[in-house]
Motif scaffolding. Structure first.
Motif, PDB file in Angstrom:
ATOM      1  N   SER A 112       0.719  -1.024   0.032  1.00 46.46           N
ATOM      2  CA  SER A 112      -0.006  -0.094  -0.041  1.00 46.46           C
ATOM      3  C   SER A 112       1.209   1.115   0.031  1.00 46.46           C
ATOM      4  CB  SER A 112      -1.013  -0.018   1.256  1.00 46.46           C
ATOM      5  OG  SER A 112      -1.866  -1.227   0.824  1.00 46.46           O
ATOM      6  N   THR A 113       0.530   2.646   0.390  1.00 44.51           N
ATOM      7  CA  THR A 113       1.436   4.068  -0.266  1.00 44.51           C
ATOM      8  C   THR A 113       0.939   4.258   0.649  1.00 44.51           C
ATOM      9  OG1 THR A 113       0.433   3.662  -2.477  1.00 44.51           O
ATOM     10  CG2 THR A 113       1.225   6.101  -1.030  1.00 44.51           C
ATOM     11  N   ARG A 132       9.360   2.152   3.691  1.00 44.98           N
ATOM     12  CA  ARG A 132      10.017   1.130   2.215  1.00 44.98           C
ATOM     13  C   ARG A 132      10.738  -0.045   3.129  1.00 44.98           C
ATOM     14  NH1 ARG A 132      12.427   5.703   0.402  1.00 44.98           N
ATOM     15  NH2 ARG A 132      14.195   6.166   1.785  1.00 44.98           N
ATOM     16  N   THR A 137       4.195   2.050  -0.306  1.00 39.94           N
ATOM     17  CA  THR A 137       5.224   2.534  -1.082  1.00 39.94           C
ATOM     18  C   THR A 137       4.994   3.955  -0.426  1.00 39.94           C
ATOM     19  OG1 THR A 137       4.195   1.984  -2.844  1.00 39.94           O
ATOM     20  CG2 THR A 137       4.802   3.780  -3.612  1.00 39.94           C
ATOM     21  N   CYS A 138       6.067   4.932  -0.981  1.00 43.25           N
ATOM     22  CA  CYS A 138       6.073   6.738   0.195  1.00 43.25           C
ATOM     23  C   CYS A 138       5.685   7.278  -0.902  1.00 43.25           C
ATOM     24  CB  CYS A 138       7.178   6.177   1.113  1.00 43.25           C
ATOM     25  SG  CYS A 138       7.507   8.067   1.757  1.00 43.25           S
ATOM     26  N   VAL A 139       4.480   8.554  -0.494  1.00 40.63           N
ATOM     27  CA  VAL A 139       4.504   9.956  -1.888  1.00 40.63           C
ATOM     28  C   VAL A 139       5.037  10.418  -0.277  1.00 40.63           C
ATOM     29  CG1 VAL A 139       3.251  11.043  -3.144  1.00 40.63           C
ATOM     30  CG2 VAL A 139       2.891   8.833  -3.261  1.00 40.63           C
ATOM     31  N   HIS A 161      -2.918   9.027  -5.578  1.00 44.43           N
ATOM     32  CA  HIS A 161      -2.666   7.655  -5.457  1.00 44.43           C
ATOM     33  C   HIS A 161      -3.159   6.878  -4.055  1.00 44.43           C
ATOM     34  CE1 HIS A 161       1.951   8.747  -6.737  1.00 44.43           C
ATOM     35  NE2 HIS A 161       1.445  10.094  -6.066  1.00 44.43           N
ATOM     36  N   PRO A 163      -3.785   6.834  -1.130  1.00 43.46           N
ATOM     37  CA  PRO A 163      -2.276   6.267   0.349  1.00 43.46           C
ATOM     38  C   PRO A 163      -3.492   5.652   1.511  1.00 43.46           C
ATOM     39  CG  PRO A 163      -3.157   8.743   0.678  1.00 43.46           C
ATOM     40  CD  PRO A 163      -3.260   8.298  -1.191  1.00 43.46           C
TER      41      PRO A 163
END
Length: 441
Positions: A112-113, A132, A137-139, A161, A163
Motif C-alpha cells: 500500500s501507499t 519502504r 510506497t511512500c509519496v 495515489h 494512500p
C-alpha cells in the motif's frame, strides 16, 4: 582486559555527565530533562519486569510486575487519556520512531501507499525509509516554503495515489502544521484514508493546551515521543478515539513489542502527574515565550534566527544561521559548547540549502527553571561565545551561575507528601541494594 579499570573509566564518565548537566544549558529541541521523581522509577524493581495489561488477567504469566503494572493502569494510562483527550492510548512504543513503525504496521498492508511530509518541509528523515522497509510506497507532499504545506497539492496527491494513511510528521519545524486545514485537504480528496499526526516535537505544547489537539482537528490518531517538549522519559504513545484503529494498534504491538520498559511507563505517569501539578499550560506558554524572547534578543545582537518576518517561531524551536555573521555553524557550536551551551548542528534544516545551521530548543531550559525574562542575558552569553568577544571559560562560569540560580519547575516542596513518599521509595531501593546487616544473605 582490565574490567576494574573499564568500570572506573565508565563511572567517571557518568559522573562527568551528571556534573555537566548541572552546570550547562542544553538548547537541543529533541531533548529535555525528566523530573527527578520520574527518574526514580528506573531505580526500582520495575526496571526488570514484564507487564501485559491486556491478555494477561491478574498478571498470571508475569506476576512479578503486578504492583508496578498498577501504576501503568492506574496512573499513566488514565492521566494520558485525560491530557490527550483520547478514549484509547497505547503506551507500549519505546520511542517516536518505534511508535511510527507500530502505527504503519497496524494500519497499512504491505504494497500500500503512505503519504508523508517532505524533508524540505521538515518531515522526519526516517519516515520514508521505515515505510519502504515495511513494503510500502511512500509519496511526499511539499510546500511553497520551508514552513507550510501545499494544501491543494495534498488533496491532489491523496486523490491520485489513494494512500491508506497520511502520516503528518515534522521534525524540523518552526511553525506547527495547521492540522485542521491539513485534515480538511485530505478529506477533500474523497478517499478513504486515515490521518495520523506525529507531534513528537510539540507534544508538551499539545498536552499543555498551547497547540490544538490533533483528534479535535479531525485526525484519526496522534502520538509520538515523550521526551522533547514534553519533559518525560524516553518513551512514546499512540492515541485515538477510533475503536478500529485502537484494536489494530494493539494487535500490531503484540507482535512488535515484548518488553515495553515498564519502569519507563511508570516514570511517564509520574512525569505527567508533575506536569499537571506544575501548571502544564503555563509551562507550554513559557516555552513559546522564551523561544520568541531569545530570538528577539539574538536578532538585536546581530544574530537573527530564521523566519524573522513570521515572528521567528510558533513552538520551542529556533534556527540560527551564523554564516551571516561570518562564522560557520560547527565553529559557532564549538564555541557555545566550550561556553557551557549545547546546541544541534544540522545540515538538513529546511531553507538552508544543505549548509550547516544551528537548531535550538527552549523546552529543557524552561524545565530547569529559566523563564522568558532570562533570555536577553542568555542571548548575550551566546553572542559573546559565538563571536569570541569573551573567553569561553568566563562564559561557561556565567552559564553555570545562571543554572545554579534557578531550580527545576518540577522540584518537590520540602514538606510535601509527595516528597516524603519519594524519600521512602529511595530508602526502599537503598535497602534492597545494600543489606542492613553486612554479609547478610
Amino acid at each position: 582486559m582490565d574490567i576494574d579499570q573499564l568500570l572506573d573509566t565508565a563511572l567517571s564518565a557518568l559522573i562527568r555527565q551528571q556534573q555537566a548537566a548541572r552546570d550547562t544549558i542544553t538548547l537541543i529541541p529533541s531533548e529535555n530533562q525528566t523530573p527527578l521523581l520520574a527518574r526514580l522509577a528506573y531505580l526500582t524493581d520495575a526496571s526488570h519486569r514484564y507487564f501485559f495489561a491486556a491478555g494477561d488477567p491478574g498478571a498470571r504469566r508475569f506476576p512479578a510486575g503486578r504492583d508496578a503494572g498498577a501504576v501503568e493502569t492506574g496512573l499513566t494510562v488514565p492521566l494520558l487519556q485525560h491530557l490527550a483527550q483520547a478514549r484509547h492510548v497505547n503506551v507500549r512504543p519505546l520511542s517516536g520512531l518505534h511508535a511510527m513503525t507500530v502505527l504503519m504496521s497496524a494500519l497499512i498492508a504491505p504494497g500500500s501507499t503512505v503519504l508523508t511530509v517532505a524533508p524540505e518541509q521538515g518531515g522526519h528523515y526516517a519516515t520514508a525509509s521505515v515505510a519502504r522497509r515495511l513494503g510500502l510506497t511512500c509519496v511526499r507532499v511539499g510546500g511553497p516554503d520551508p514552513h507550510q504545506l501545499d494544501l491543494p497539492a495534498l488533496t491532489h496527491l491523496v486523490a491520485r495515489h489513494r494512500p491508506a494513511l497520511v502520516y503528518l510528521d515534522v521534525s524540523h519545524g518552526l511553525f506547527p502544521l495547521d492540522l485542521t486545514a491539513a485534515v480538511a485537504a485530505v478529506r477533500a480528496a474523497g478517499v478513504a484514508t486515515r490521518v495520523h499526526a506525529d507531534v513528537s516535537h510539540t507534544m508538551g505544547l499539545v498536552l499543555g493546551g498551547l497547540l490544538p489537539n490533533p483528534l479535535r482537528c479531525g485526525a484519526d490518531s496522534f502520538g509520538g515521543s515523550t521526551h522533547k517538549s514534553l519533559p518525560g522519559p524516553a518513551k512514546a504513545f499512540l492515541a485515538t478515539d477510533d475503536d478500529t484503529v485502537a484494536d489494530a494498534i494493539s494487535t500490531a504491538q503484540y507482535d512488535l513489542i515484548s518488553s515495553h520498559h515498564l519502569a519507563g511507563v511508570c516514570g511517564l505517569g509520574l512525569a505527567l502527574a508533575q506536569f499537571v501539578l506544575a501548571d502544564g499550560p503555563g509551562y507550554a506558554r513559557d516555552v513559546l515565550a522564551a523561544a520568541r524572547s531569545l530570538a528577539g534578543a539574538l536578532a538585536a545582537a546581530g544574530l537573527p534566527p530564521q523566519a524573522a518576518d513570521r515572528g521567528f517561531t510558533g513552538c520551542h524551536q529556533l534556527w540560527l544561521d551564523t554564516t551571516r555573521a561570518g562564522i560557520d555553524a560547527p565553529t559557532a557550536a564549538g564555541r557555545l559548547d566550550a561556553g557551557g551551551i549545547r546546541v544541534n548542528v544540522l545540515d538538513d534544516l529546511p531553507g538552508f540549502d544543505g549548509r550547516p545551521g544551528l537548531r535550538l530548543g527552549l523546552a529543557e531550559a524552561v524545565t530547569v527553571g529559566l523563564d522568558p525574562d532570562d533570555m536577553p542575558y542568555l542571548a548575550a552569553l551566546m553572542t559573546a561565545a559565538i563571536r569570541g568577544t569573551r573567553p569561553t571559560p568566563a562564559v561557561a562560569a556565567d552559564v553555570a551561575d545562571l543554572r545554579h540560580a534557578r531550580t527545576s519547575r518540577y522540584d518537590l516542596a520540602g514538606d510535601s507528601p509527595v516528597k516524603r513518599r519519594a524519600e521512602q521509595l529511595i530508602a526502599a531501593v537503598h535497602a534492597t541494594a545494600v543489606p542492613a546487616v553486612a554479609g547478610a544473605r
